[in-house]
Every structure is written in C-alpha cells, then in structure tokens.
Design a protein around this motif. Structure first.
Motif, PDB file in Angstrom:
ATOM      1  N   ARG A 142      15.697   8.203   5.963  1.00 17.48           N
ATOM      2  CA  ARG A 142      14.860   8.520   4.800  1.00 17.48           C
ATOM      3  C   ARG A 142      13.595   9.231   5.255  1.00 17.48           C
ATOM      4  NH1 ARG A 142      15.007   2.594   1.904  1.00 17.48           N
ATOM      5  NH2 ARG A 142      17.227   2.564   1.367  1.00 17.48           N
ATOM      6  N   PRO A 143      13.549  10.562   5.141  1.00  9.68           N
ATOM      7  CA  PRO A 143      12.327  11.295   5.494  1.00  9.68           C
ATOM      8  C   PRO A 143      11.210  11.099   4.476  1.00  9.68           C
ATOM      9  CG  PRO A 143      13.983  12.791   4.647  1.00  9.68           C
ATOM     10  CD  PRO A 143      14.653  11.460   4.775  1.00  9.68           C
ATOM     11  N   ALA A 144      11.537  10.562   3.314  1.00  6.36           N
ATOM     12  CA  ALA A 144      10.529  10.259   2.293  1.00  6.36           C
ATOM     13  C   ALA A 144      10.660   8.789   1.927  1.00  6.36           C
ATOM     14  CB  ALA A 144      10.728  11.144   1.065  1.00  6.36           C
ATOM     15  N   ASN A 145       9.795   7.965   2.506  1.00  2.77           N
ATOM     16  CA  ASN A 145       9.878   6.522   2.293  1.00  2.77           C
ATOM     17  C   ASN A 145       8.484   5.931   2.106  1.00  2.77           C
ATOM     18  OD1 ASN A 145      11.794   3.962   2.672  1.00  2.77           O
ATOM     19  ND2 ASN A 145       9.855   3.523   3.708  1.00  2.77           N
ATOM     20  N   ALA A 146       8.309   5.224   0.985  1.00  2.00           N
ATOM     21  CA  ALA A 146       7.058   4.506   0.729  1.00  2.00           C
ATOM     22  C   ALA A 146       7.211   3.080   1.245  1.00  2.00           C
ATOM     23  CB  ALA A 146       6.747   4.508  -0.757  1.00  2.00           C
ATOM     24  N   ARG A 147       6.223   2.620   2.001  1.00  3.18           N
ATOM     25  CA  ARG A 147       6.240   1.270   2.570  1.00  3.18           C
ATOM     26  C   ARG A 147       4.987   0.522   2.101  1.00  3.18           C
ATOM     27  NH1 ARG A 147       4.964  -1.391   8.019  1.00  3.18           N
ATOM     28  NH2 ARG A 147       6.698  -2.823   8.408  1.00  3.18           N
ATOM     29  N   PHE A 148       5.206  -0.562   1.388  1.00  2.94           N
ATOM     30  CA  PHE A 148       4.102  -1.374   0.883  1.00  2.94           C
ATOM     31  C   PHE A 148       4.055  -2.680   1.665  1.00  2.94           C
ATOM     32  CE2 PHE A 148       5.583   1.310  -2.540  1.00  2.94           C
ATOM     33  CZ  PHE A 148       4.420   1.804  -3.104  1.00  2.94           C
ATOM     34  N   THR A 149       2.902  -3.012   2.212  1.00  2.00           N
ATOM     35  CA  THR A 149       2.682  -4.292   2.862  1.00  2.00           C
ATOM     36  C   THR A 149       1.837  -5.154   1.939  1.00  2.00           C
ATOM     37  OG1 THR A 149       2.725  -3.266   5.054  1.00  2.00           O
ATOM     38  CG2 THR A 149       1.763  -5.469   4.886  1.00  2.00           C
ATOM     39  N   PHE A 150       2.401  -6.273   1.486  1.00  2.00           N
ATOM     40  CA  PHE A 150       1.682  -7.175   0.583  1.00  2.00           C
ATOM     41  C   PHE A 150       1.190  -8.392   1.358  1.00  2.00           C
ATOM     42  CE2 PHE A 150       4.517  -4.834  -2.243  1.00  2.00           C
ATOM     43  CZ  PHE A 150       3.644  -4.471  -3.257  1.00  2.00           C
TER      44      PHE A 150
END
Length: 306
Positions: free
Chosen positions: A172-180
């Motif tokens: 995935r060259p376009a990936n959003a990663r959220f750290t909660f």
C-alpha cells in the motif's frame, strides 16, 4: 467495547456465507467461502518441594482464537483475519503476570486486474486487552500500556499479490496510520510519538507492506509467518516500523496440540530497541476447517489438513 470485535466479524461472515449458500446450486464447481479457525486453551504448571535446585511453584494459562475467513470468486478477493490471545502466569512469591495479550483484526478487499494480482484496499486494528506495566503485570509498577493505548489503525489502498492459498502479500503506497492512546495517564508519559502532552492520537501517512506465508513442515506440523513494514512519508521515513510473527503448531491429536509463538518488533516511537516475545503452551485446540474447494482441481488451503 472490547467484547464487540468478535461478534461483529463473525456475524458479518456468517451472514454472507448464508447468502452465498442460498444462491448456489450443487452443480456450481466454485465455492466462494473458505473458513479456517483455531481455538486454543494452553496450560503450564510447575511444582517444587524440598527441591535443592530451587524453583517457585507456578501455574499459567493461555487462550487464543485465530480465524481466517476468505471470500474468493471470479475477480473478487476478500480476506478477513481475526487473531486474539490472552494469557497469565501466577508464580508463588511474585504474583500474577500477563504472558500474552493481543488483538489483531484486519480486512482486505481486492479486485483482480492480472493473474494473481488485485487492486485492493483494507483496514486493520492492533491493540491489547489489558494494562501492561514495567515490572511484568505488577500494578504497583509504572503503567506502560493499556487497551487502545496504544491502538493502531491502518487504512490504505494498493495492490495484493496472492498466487496461492499459502502466500499473500499486500503493498500500500497510500496508507494512513493512526496511533491512539486513550489512557489519559499515558498521554503524558512521552510514549508512542505523541506530539504534545494530552494528545490522544497521532496521524502518519506512508507506505505499508504486509505478507503472510503458511508452510506445512511435516504431517501435523505447520508454521504461519507474518511480516510488515511501515515508512512514514511525513516525518523521518527512514525510521521503519518492522514486525515479524511466527506461530508453530504441532498437532498431537484431534483436540491436543503444542503451540509456539514468536513476535519481533521495532518501532522507534515505542522504544529504540528491538522487542521480542515468545510463548510455549500445550493444551486443548479445536480446529474449524470447512474443507471446500474453489475449483475441482485446486485444493482450498491445503497447507492445513486434518
């Protein structure tokens, strides 16, 4: 909230399977759904009495569920993975400590555009059930983690390569990663890359690569390998988040098995050291394998046969 994850995934899978069955006929040679699951309860124990070599009485347990629910028909590929595990060990003189704690849920949908290649998009969630402390699971020590503290959510699009049931790779060259970090105490601990004290989340955008490789070593012995790499385009792309996991399952009989797990992780936002975790257990295991075939000539997930 913790208990809602499993029913949502399983209800969705059961509903879709029912729809598929209602629409198929006996002459249909392609079976779209594949369900594999493993439920385990592992126990370990040691007792000492006048043992000159020393030792402390202890007893432990480990429970887990590992499900792979896959829909594959024509050009559509939808794979759902559920990995849950929790375990504790009680040692005389020390008390109860956590030995295993994992929540790993993922879903990925792809549409085939070439042989074994799919345009795909998906979501994943990683966290744990209970609090963790610097001194094992001692609540008197400093807290370092909790449920959704951290919790990692990935959402992205890319391509998936799946030449067979034993290997799946997603890029995935376009990936959003959220750290909660939803534990307020930990929002002020300076962990997990939070920009400011009191922040509850961190946003990153970059490249994510994941792979799953299943290997049958011999009769009743199989190994599942998982690996991932993430690079944040926005800040320090050279600081890769690397992870590798292995589950070695040695089946004794229909209901008993030995299970060895190994997890290796490097995440600069957590700690600038390589993290390692290993577990071993012997106990009850119940497998679910529907044994369907996607075609008359191709076995479905033949790497694990009863």
């Amino acid at each position: 909230m913790k208990k809602k994850f499993i029913p949502v995934f399983l209800s969705l899978g059961i509903s879709l399977i029912a729809q598929e069955k209602n629409g198929n006929t006996e002459s249909d040679t392609i079976k779209a759904w594949s369900i594999q699951g493993k439920n385990t309860v592992m126990l370990n124990q040691a007792a000492f009495s006048n043992w000159i070599g020393g030792g402390a009485n202890n007893i432990g347990w480990l429970a887990g569920a590992n499900y792979n629910i896959t829909y594959e028909k024509d050009k559509d590929l939808w794979e759902n993975i559920i990995i849950l595990g929790y375990g504790q060990n009680n040692t005389k003189g020390i008390g109860t400590r956590k030995t295993q704690d994992v929540i790993n849920l993922s879903t990925n949908y792809g549409r085939k555009f070439a042989e074994s290649w799919y345009l795909s998009g998906g979501l994943s969630l990683q966290s744990q059930f209970a609090a963790g402390y610097e001194d094992g699971n001692n609540p008197e020590a400093a807290k370092i983690s909790n449920f959704m503290a951290p919790g990692y959510v990935n959402a992205g699009v890319g391509v998936t390569y799946r030449p067979n049931d034993n290997f799946t790779m997603t890029l995935r060259p376009a990936n959003a990663r959220f750290t909660f970090v939803l534990d307020k105490e930990l929002q002020y601990a300076g962990n997990y890359g939070l920009k400011n004290d009191g922040d509850s989340a961190l946003f990153q955008f970059g490249f994510l690569g994941t792979a799953i490789y299943k290997l049958k070593l011999m009769e009743n012995v199989d190994l599942m390998n998982t690996a991932s790499v993430f690079s944040n385009y926005i800040d320090h792309p050279e600081r890769l988040v690397l992870s590798y996991g292995a589950i070695l399952n040695m089946k004794i009989n229909k209901f008993l098995s030995t299970n060895i797990t190994l997890d290796v992780l490097y995440d600069h936002n957590q700690i600038q050291k390589t993290q390692l975790k290993q577990t071993l257990g012997v106990g009850f295991a119940y497998n679910i394998d529907n044994g369907v075939k996607r075609s008359d000539k191709k076995d479905n997930q033949s790497w694990l046969k009863k």
